[in-house]
Design an enzyme around this catalytic site. Structure first.
Site, PDB file in Angstrom:
ATOM      1  N   THR A 184      25.709  41.076  42.851  1.00 58.08           N
ATOM      2  CA  THR A 184      26.440  42.122  41.303  1.00 58.08           C
ATOM      3  C   THR A 184      25.140  42.285  40.925  1.00 58.08           C
ATOM      4  OG1 THR A 184      28.053  40.261  42.658  1.00 58.08           O
ATOM      5  CG2 THR A 184      28.481  41.554  40.427  1.00 58.08           C
ATOM      6  N   ASP A 208      36.703  36.917  48.039  1.00 56.68           N
ATOM      7  CA  ASP A 208      36.992  36.201  46.980  1.00 56.68           C
ATOM      8  C   ASP A 208      38.063  35.543  46.338  1.00 56.68           C
ATOM      9  OD1 ASP A 208      34.077  36.621  45.777  1.00 56.68           O
ATOM     10  OD2 ASP A 208      34.233  38.295  44.280  1.00 56.68           O
ATOM     11  N   SER A 249      33.595  36.213  38.952  1.00 55.73           N
ATOM     12  CA  SER A 249      32.842  35.361  38.034  1.00 55.73           C
ATOM     13  C   SER A 249      31.961  35.966  37.073  1.00 55.73           C
ATOM     14  CB  SER A 249      31.891  34.204  38.445  1.00 55.73           C
ATOM     15  OG  SER A 249      32.798  33.530  39.449  1.00 55.73           O
TER      16      SER A 249
HETATM   17  N1  GLY Z   1      32.279  39.096  44.326  1.00 57.99           N
HETATM   18  C1  GLY Z   1      31.765  38.304  42.566  1.00 57.99           C
HETATM   19  C2  GLY Z   1      32.468  37.809  41.702  1.00 57.99           C
HETATM   20  O1  GLY Z   1      33.061  38.650  41.444  1.00 57.99           O
HETATM   21  O2  GLY Z   1      32.398  36.609  41.134  1.00 57.99           O
END
Ligand code: GLY
Length: 578
Positions: free
Chosen positions: A389, A431, A461
Site C-alpha cells: 500500500t 481483504d 488496516s
Molecule cells: N489492503 C490493505 C488494507 O486495506 O489494509
C-alpha cells in the site's frame, strides 16, 4: 517535537520571520538536535513526504504555485499512479485524513473500494467449498469497485483551491512524456515481472519485449494512462465512472469473467466520515474510522499502554516490547470480532476506544509472562493482508495538513491491466473474509462480520493519523503494510510521544509486530539478542521479520517549522520541501 531535540539547526537556517497557519517562527529556538543519529528534513513553507521522488516534487510544485495541502495531496495521488505503479493507482482505494486550518477541524475521506453488487459471501469458494486463492488474489473477480478517483476528485472539489485540471496536469505530462526509470522503479517492477508477464496487457505496459523491467535510466512512457488521466481532468468524477474509461473497464470485466458493471461504477461514491478520536499523554490522536480498523486499534492500544511508565521501561527494552505485544494481541483479537464496514455491521467504536475498557484490558496483561493467544480469545483470526500500500503526508503554509494512504492491495494489485487505460486492477476483495468460519489456505479462520456482501467495503488496516498538541497539528503519519500498518503507526506515535524522539528517529527505530494470530512476536533487525532472549523467557515466540515492518512517511509541525522523514526501509522515498 521533543524538547531535548531543540538545540542547534536554527542557527544555520536563514529564517524568514513570517507568520503562517502554524504560528510565528521562534527565531531564537534551534530546531534540530545534532545528537540524534537520524535527522529530519527541515523547512518552513510546505512539505510533501512520500514514497517516490517525482510525485513528491509534483505535490511541492503545486504548493509553491499557491495551492493548498489538499491540492498538493490530490496532485501527488495522481502522480503516484504514474510514477509508483506498485501502489499508486487510479483503480484502487484508500483513506485521506485532512486537517483544515479554516475552522480548525478534521475530516476523513473514505474512498475504499466496494464489493460489486453481484458479489456474495461464497464468491471465492469452489464446488468443494474450499477457498480458491488464485481467484481471490489474481483474477478479475478480485477487483473491488475502484474508489481512488472518486476520493481524489471529492477532496479536490470540496477542499482544494486550484482547478482539478491544473492539479492533474503534471501527472498527465509525466505519463505522456515519460519518466526516467529509477533504481527503485526498476527493482519494484523486476520483483513482480514474472506475474505481470502472465497478463498480456500488464506485460505490454510494464515489461520490455524480452519480459524484463525497464532499464534504469531509460525513458518509460504511459500514453494510455495519460489518456485516462485526461478524461478525469476534463470530466471530473464522471470521466472515470461513466463514459469511455468506464466502458473499457466494464468490457475487460466481461472478457475476464469479472463482476464490476457499469451500474457498479455509476453508483460508487466516496464518503466523508468523522475521524475516530482519542488521546495519549495529553496529545490528541485523530485517525481513520471503520471501514478501516486502523484508528480504532491505534487508540485502543495507546489507551492500554498509557497505564504504564513506558519511558521508565526504556525504548525497545524487553519490558516495553512485552507490554506492547500484549496490547497488540488484545487489540487484534477485537479486530477479528468487531471490525467491518459500519454501513453493513454495527461497529462498537466508542466502546473499543473507551479508556475504562482499556483499563479492564490492561488488567488482563501479566507484566512478567506472555499470555498465549488462545487464552485471549478463541478461534477468529486476522485476515492475511497485503504489505503493498502507500502513504504520503502533506503540509502547506496555510496550516492545512493531509495524511493519505491508498492502495491496489498487493504490489501491482491483481497484476491485471485494463486495455486502453494504462491502469491496473486492485485485488481488494481479498481483504474480505473470503471463507468465513473455515481455515483458509494459510490455516486462518476469518470472521463472519467481514463477509462479502454486494456494495460493502472490505475491512482495511490503512491508518492515516494525526496528532494534535494544544489544538494544533503536531504530527501526520501513516504507512503501508496491511496488518503491519496499525503497529507501525502505533510505534511511530509512541516513539514521538512517550520516548520524545524526533520524527526521523521515531520512523527509523526498529519495530515489532504481533497480531494475536499467529501467536508470534515478529521483530525487525536491531533489537538486541539479549532482549529477544528475555522475551522468549517470558513466553513469546520471537520471529525475525523476513522483511521490514511498515514504511512511514511523516511530517512533524513544530514551532513554525516542518520536519519531514521518509522511512529508510525501502528505496526511493523523498521529502520535497521549501
Ligand atoms: N489492503 C490493505 C488494507 O486495506 O489494509
Amino acid at each position: 517535537m521533543p524538547h531535548r531535540l531543540i538545540v542547534a539547526l536554527a542557527l544555520c537556517l536563514v529564517l524568514a520571520p513570517v507568520a503562517n497557519g502554524r504560528g510565528p517562527v521562534d527565531t531564537q529556538a534551534p530546531i534540530i538536535d545534532f545528537g540524534s543519529r537520524f535527522l529530519p528534513v527541515v523547512a518552513r513553507q510546505g512539505m510533501v513526504v512520500g514514497p517516490e521522488r517525482l510525485a513528491s516534487e509534483i505535490g511541492l510544485g503545486i504548493l509553491a504555485r499557491g495551492g493548498n495541502a489538499v491540492d498538493a495531496a490530490v496532485a501527488t495521488g495522481f502522480a503516484l499512479a504514474v510514477t509508483y505503479p506498485r501502489a499508486g493507482n487510479l483503480a484502487g482505494g484508500g483513506f485521506m485524513l485532512v486537517h483544515l486550518a479554516e475552522g480548525n477541524r478534521q475530516t476523513l475521506i473514505d474512498y475504499r473500494e466496494t464489493a460489486p453488487r453481484s458479489a456474495d459471501r461464497d464468491l471465492f469458494l469452489n464446488e468443494a467449498g474450499e477457498l480458491d486463492n488464485q481467484r481471490v488474489y489474481f483474477s478479475h473477480q478480485a477487483a473491488g469497485v475502484p474508489g481512488t478517483v472518486a476520493g481524489l476528485v471529492l477532496a479536490q472539489t470540496r477542499y482544494g483551491s486550484l482547478p482539478l485540471a491544473e492539479v492533474m496536469a503534471p501527472a498527465i505530462a509525466l505519463a505522456e512524456n515519460g519518466l526516467e526509470v529509477s533504481f527503485a522503479l526498476n527493482l519494484e517492477i523486476a520483483a513482480r515481472a514474472e506475474r505481470l508477464a502472465l497478463n498480456p496487457e500488464a506485460r505490454k505496459l510494464f515489461l520490455t519485449p524480452a519480459g524484463a523491467a525497464p532499464e534504469v535510466g531509460t525513458t518509460w512512457r504511459q500514453p494510455e494512462l495519460a489518456w485516462t488521466l485526461r478524461q478525469i481532468a476534463e470530466h471530473g468524477h464522471d470521466g472515470f465512472y461513466a463514459g469511455e474509461v468506464a466502458a473499457r473497464l466494464v468490457a475487460e470485466m466481461k472478457a475476464g469473467n469479472g463482476l464490476i458493471t457499469a451500474e457498479d461504477l455509476a453508483g460508487y461514491r466516496a464518503l466523508e466520515r468523522e475521524p475516530v478520536r482519542g488521546s495519549f499523554q495529553g496529545v490528541e490522536v485523530v485517525s481513520t474510522p471503520p471501514p478501516s480498523s486502523g484508528g480504532v486499534h491505534i487508540i485502543q492500544m495507546l489507551n492500554i499502554l498509557e497505564g504504564y511508565d513506558l519511558a521508565a521501561m526504556g525504548h525497545n527494552s524487553a519490558a516495553y516490547i512485552h507490554h506492547l505485544a500484549e496490547a497488540m494481541k488484545l487489540a487484534y483479537a477485537d479486530r477479528s470480532e468487531y471490525l467491518a464496514d459500519p454501513d453493513f455491521q454495527p461497529v462498537p467504536v466508542a466502546r473499543l476506544v473507551d479508556k475504562d475498557y482499556a483499563a479492564r484490558q490492561r488488567g488482563l496483561i501479566d507484566s512478567t509472562r506472555a499470555t498465549p493467544s488462545t487464552e485471549i480469545a478463541p478461534g477468529r483470526v486476522l485476515l492475511d493482508e497485503s504489505r503493498d500500500t502507500t502513504h504520503y503526508s502533506v503540509a502547506d503554509r496555510f496550516g492545512n495538513v493531509v495524511s493519505n494512504t491508498y492502495t491496489l492491495n498487493f504490489s501491482f494489485g491483481s497484476h491485471i491491466a485494463v486495455p486502453g487505460t494504462g491502469m491496473l486492477l486492485n485485488n481488494e476483495m481479498a481483504d474480505f473474509a473470503a471463507n468465513p468460519g473455515q481455515p483458509n489456505a494459510f490455516g486462518l479462520v476469518e470472521s463472519e462480520t467481514n463477509k462479502i456482501e454486494g456494495g460493502k467495503r472490505p475491512l482495511s488496516s490503512m491508518s492515516p493519523t494525526m496528532l494534535f498538541r494544544d489544538g494544533k497539528p503536531w504530527l501526520a503519519t501513516g504507512s503501508p503494510g496491511g496488518s503491519l500498518i496499525i503497529t507501525a503507526v502505533l510505534q511511530t506515535v509512541l516513539n514521538a510521544t512517550a520516548f520524545d524522539m524526533n520524527i526521523a528517529s521515531a520512523a527509523a527505530e526498529a519495530r515489532v509486530h504481533h497480531q494475536w494470530q499467529p501467536d508470534k512476536l515478529v521483530v525487525e533487525q536491531g533489537i538486541s539478542p539479549d532482549t529477544l532472549r528475555l522475551l522468549e523467557g517470558m513466553g513469546h515466540t520471537v520471529d525475525l521479520a523476513p522483511r521490514t515492518l511498515g514504511r512511514t512517511q511523516s511530517i512533524m509541525l513544530e514551532r513554525g517549522y516542518l520536519l519531514g522523514a521518509t522511512d529508510t526501509r525501502r528505496p526511493g522515498g523523498h521529502v520535497a520541501s521549501y
